[in-house]
Design a protein around this motif. Structure first.
Motif, PDB file in Angstrom:
ATOM      1  N   SER A 131       0.823  -1.209   0.000  1.00 19.28           N
ATOM      2  CA  SER A 131       0.000   0.000   0.000  1.00 19.28           C
ATOM      3  C   SER A 131       0.859   1.262   0.000  1.00 19.28           C
ATOM      4  N   MET A 132       1.932   1.257   0.801  1.00 15.43           N
ATOM      5  CA  MET A 132       2.846   2.401   0.804  1.00 15.43           C
ATOM      6  C   MET A 132       3.552   2.539  -0.544  1.00 15.43           C
ATOM      7  N   LEU A 133       3.943   1.403  -1.130  1.00 18.37           N
ATOM      8  CA  LEU A 133       4.590   1.443  -2.442  1.00 18.37           C
ATOM      9  C   LEU A 133       3.648   1.990  -3.505  1.00 18.37           C
ATOM     10  N   ALA A 134       2.379   1.558  -3.466  1.00 19.26           N
ATOM     11  CA  ALA A 134       1.400   2.050  -4.429  1.00 19.26           C
ATOM     12  C   ALA A 134       1.156   3.550  -4.266  1.00 19.26           C
ATOM     13  N   THR A 135       1.161   4.028  -3.023  1.00 23.84           N
ATOM     14  CA  THR A 135       0.965   5.459  -2.776  1.00 23.84           C
ATOM     15  C   THR A 135       2.114   6.281  -3.354  1.00 23.84           C
ATOM     16  N   LEU A 136       3.345   5.835  -3.118  1.00 22.87           N
ATOM     17  CA  LEU A 136       4.500   6.564  -3.639  1.00 22.87           C
ATOM     18  C   LEU A 136       4.529   6.553  -5.166  1.00 22.87           C
ATOM     19  N   LEU A 137       4.199   5.419  -5.759  1.00 17.31           N
ATOM     20  CA  LEU A 137       4.172   5.348  -7.215  1.00 17.31           C
ATOM     21  C   LEU A 137       3.049   6.211  -7.792  1.00 17.31           C
ATOM     22  N   PHE A 138       1.917   6.266  -7.099  1.00 23.01           N
ATOM     23  CA  PHE A 138       0.797   7.083  -7.559  1.00 23.01           C
ATOM     24  C   PHE A 138       1.177   8.561  -7.583  1.00 23.01           C
ATOM     25  N   LEU A 139       1.874   8.998  -6.541  1.00 26.06           N
ATOM     26  CA  LEU A 139       2.341  10.385  -6.524  1.00 26.06           C
ATOM     27  C   LEU A 139       3.453  10.602  -7.540  1.00 26.06           C
ATOM     28  N   GLY A 140       4.281   9.567  -7.764  1.00 20.77           N
ATOM     29  CA  GLY A 140       5.389   9.693  -8.706  1.00 20.77           C
ATOM     30  C   GLY A 140       4.920   9.853 -10.146  1.00 20.77           C
ATOM     31  N   ILE A 141       3.796   9.237 -10.509  1.00 22.56           N
ATOM     32  CA  ILE A 141       3.282   9.364 -11.880  1.00 22.56           C
ATOM     33  C   ILE A 141       2.286  10.515 -11.999  1.00 22.56           C
ATOM     34  N   ASN A 142       2.199  11.359 -10.955  1.00 21.79           N
ATOM     35  CA  ASN A 142       1.279  12.508 -10.944  1.00 21.79           C
ATOM     36  C   ASN A 142      -0.172  12.079 -11.106  1.00 21.79           C
ATOM     37  N   GLY A 143      -0.515  10.984 -10.460  1.00 17.76           N
ATOM     38  CA  GLY A 143      -1.899  10.522 -10.519  1.00 17.76           C
ATOM     39  C   GLY A 143      -2.866  11.492  -9.864  1.00 17.76           C
ATOM     40  N   HIS A 144      -2.413  12.184  -8.815  1.00 20.00           N
ATOM     41  CA  HIS A 144      -3.297  13.148  -8.149  1.00 20.00           C
ATOM     42  C   HIS A 144      -3.642  14.312  -9.070  1.00 20.00           C
ATOM     43  N   LEU A 145      -2.715  14.690  -9.958  1.00 21.89           N
ATOM     44  CA  LEU A 145      -3.011  15.759 -10.911  1.00 21.89           C
ATOM     45  C   LEU A 145      -4.046  15.308 -11.937  1.00 21.89           C
ATOM     46  N   VAL A 146      -3.982  14.032 -12.320  1.00 23.27           N
ATOM     47  CA  VAL A 146      -4.995  13.493 -13.238  1.00 23.27           C
ATOM     48  C   VAL A 146      -6.364  13.504 -12.576  1.00 23.27           C
ATOM     49  N   VAL A 147      -6.407  13.210 -11.277  1.00 24.41           N
ATOM     50  CA  VAL A 147      -7.671  13.234 -10.549  1.00 24.41           C
ATOM     51  C   VAL A 147      -8.267  14.639 -10.556  1.00 24.41           C
ATOM     52  N   PHE A 148      -7.436  15.645 -10.326  1.00 26.10           N
ATOM     53  CA  PHE A 148      -7.930  17.022 -10.334  1.00 26.10           C
ATOM     54  C   PHE A 148      -8.393  17.431 -11.734  1.00 26.10           C
ATOM     55  N   GLU A 149      -7.712  16.927 -12.761  1.00 24.20           N
ATOM     56  CA  GLU A 149      -8.128  17.236 -14.131  1.00 24.20           C
ATOM     57  C   GLU A 149      -9.491  16.637 -14.440  1.00 24.20           C
ATOM     58  N   VAL A 150      -9.664  15.362 -14.074  1.00 20.61           N
ATOM     59  CA  VAL A 150     -10.954  14.702 -14.301  1.00 20.61           C
ATOM     60  C   VAL A 150     -12.053  15.381 -13.487  1.00 20.61           C
ATOM     61  N   LEU A 151     -11.730  15.785 -12.271  1.00 19.79           N
ATOM     62  CA  LEU A 151     -12.703  16.471 -11.429  1.00 19.79           C
ATOM     63  C   LEU A 151     -13.166  17.776 -12.073  1.00 19.79           C
ATOM     64  N   THR A 152     -12.242  18.520 -12.645  1.00 18.59           N
ATOM     65  CA  THR A 152     -12.609  19.780 -13.300  1.00 18.59           C
ATOM     66  C   THR A 152     -13.467  19.524 -14.538  1.00 18.59           C
ATOM     67  N   GLU A 153     -13.098  18.499 -15.330  1.00 16.39           N
ATOM     68  CA  GLU A 153     -13.871  18.199 -16.527  1.00 16.39           C
ATOM     69  C   GLU A 153     -15.254  17.645 -16.190  1.00 16.39           C
ATOM     70  N   SER A 154     -15.408  17.064 -15.017  1.00 12.62           N
ATOM     71  CA  SER A 154     -16.696  16.478 -14.659  1.00 12.62           C
ATOM     72  C   SER A 154     -17.801  17.522 -14.541  1.00 12.62           C
ATOM     73  N   PHE A 155     -17.453  18.772 -14.289  1.00  8.74           N
ATOM     74  CA  PHE A 155     -18.482  19.808 -14.205  1.00  8.74           C
ATOM     75  C   PHE A 155     -19.088  20.114 -15.572  1.00  8.74           C
ATOM     76  N   ALA A 156     -18.357  19.777 -16.638  1.00  8.68           N
ATOM     77  CA  ALA A 156     -18.906  19.941 -17.987  1.00  8.68           C
ATOM     78  C   ALA A 156     -19.598  18.683 -18.472  1.00  8.68           C
ATOM     79  N   THR A 157     -19.049  17.519 -18.133  1.00  7.67           N
ATOM     80  CA  THR A 157     -19.651  16.258 -18.575  1.00  7.67           C
ATOM     81  C   THR A 157     -20.777  15.805 -17.668  1.00  7.67           C
TER      82      THR A 157
END
Length: 258
Positions: A131-157
Motif C-alpha cells: 500500500s505504501m509502495l502504491a501510494t509513492l508510485l501514484f504520486l510519482g506518476i502525478n496521478g493526483h493531478l490526473v484526478v484534479f483534471e478529471v474532477l474539473t472536466e466532470s463539471f462539464a460532462t
C-alpha cells in the motif's frame, strides 16, 4: 446604491458552494489525500483553494434558493458524484491490500499484522508495504493531478443539476470483480512458487514421516516466501502502470470525461 436581488445572491453563492461540495467529497474519499493521515481541516482548506481556482472556468450554475428543497437535492447530488469518483480510486488501492494479504497467508505471515494509519484497521505487514509502495508510485506518476483534471472536466460532462445515472452505481459495483482479479494476477507468480514449496514439504513428509515438518517447514516457508516476494517486486512496475492507467481511464469514463 447597489441593490442585489435574491436571485443574484443565490446565483453567486451557488457558483461557489455547489462546486465546493463536489471537490470536498472527492478529497474526503480519494486515496492519499482522503486518508486519516491528512487532517480534515487541511483537506477542507485544500478543497476551498481548488474551488477558488477552477470556479472561473466552470459552466454556469443553476439558480439556488437557500431555503428550498431543490438546493439540498443539488448538494446531495454533488456529494454523491464526488464520492463515486473518490471511491473509484479507493478500489484501485485495495488491489494491493488484497494482494499483500494473499501473499502473507501463503508464506505464513498472516499473523504479522499492524494498524494501517491511513484506514485505521489491522492489515498484514505485506499489505501495508504494498500500500505504501502504491501510494509513492501514484504520486510519482502525478496521478493526483490526473484526478484534479478529471474532477474539473466532470463539471462539464456531469453538470450540476443534470441528475445521476443509475449506471454510475452499476459500474462501481462491477469493478469489485476487477479488483479481485487484478490482485490475483499481481501475486500469481509468488503464489505459484509458494505452492511448489508447500508441495515439496508434503512430499518430504510422506517420504520421511519421522521428520518434524512443522519445526522445519514454517521457518523455511517464511524465508523462501520473503525471497520470492522480493524477486517478484522487480516486475511490479509494469503491472502497476497498467493497473493505474486502467483505473484512471475508468474514472474518466465514470465522469464521462475525455
Amino acid at each position: 446604491m447597489l441593490e442585489l436581488t435574491d436571485a443574484q445572491i443565490g446565483t453567486w453563492v451557488a457558483s461557489f458552494i455547489l462546486p465546493l461540495f463536489r471537490v470536498t467529497a472527492v478529497l474526503m474519499t480519494m486515496p492519499v489525500i482522503g486518508t486519516s493521515l491528512v487532517s480534515a481541516r487541511i483537506r477542507l482548506y485544500l478543497a476551498v483553494a481548488i474551488t477558488v481556482v477552477i470556479v472561473p472556468g466552470l459552466p454556469d450554475m443553476p439558480e439556488v434558493h437557500a431555503l428550498d428543497l431543490s438546493a439540498l437535492l443539488l448538494i446531495a447530488e454533488q456529494i454523491i458524484i464526488g464520492a463515486l469518483l473518490g471511491m473509484s480510486l479507493q478500489l484501485f488501492f485495495q488491489i494491493f491490500v488484497i494482494a499483500g494479504q494473499i501473499v502473507a497467508i501463503q508464506m505464513g505471515m498472516a499473523f504479522a499484522s499492524m494498524v494501517d494509519p491511513a484506514n485505521g484497521v489491522n492489515v498484514a505487514v505485506v499489505s501495508q508495504f504494498l500500500s505504501m509502495l502504491a501510494t509513492l508510485l501514484f504520486l510519482g506518476i502525478n496521478g493526483h493531478l490526473v484526478v484534479f483534471e478529471v474532477l474539473t472536466e466532470s463539471f462539464a460532462t456531469l453538470p450540476v443539476g443534470g441528475g445521476l445515472l443509475i449506471d454510475h452505481f452499476w459500474d462501481l459495483a462491477g469493478r469489485l470483480s476487477w479488483v479481485l482479479g487484478a490482485a490475483l494476477l499481481l501475486v500469481l507468480p509468488a503464489i505459484t512458487a509458494l505452492l511448489v514449496v508447500n508441495i515439496a514439504f508434503g512430499v518430504m513428509t510422506r517420504a520421511a514421516p519421522q521428520l518434524n515438518i512443522f519445526s522445519i517447514g514454517f521457518p523455511l516457508t517464511l524465508v523462501l516466501g520473503l525471497g520470492i516476494f522480493w524477486v517478484t517486486l522487480a516486475d511490479i512496475l509494469p503491472h502497476y502502470q497498467a493497473l493505474a492507467s486502467e483505473a484512471l481511464q475508468w474514472m474518466r469514463e465514470l465522469a464521462r470525461a475525455r
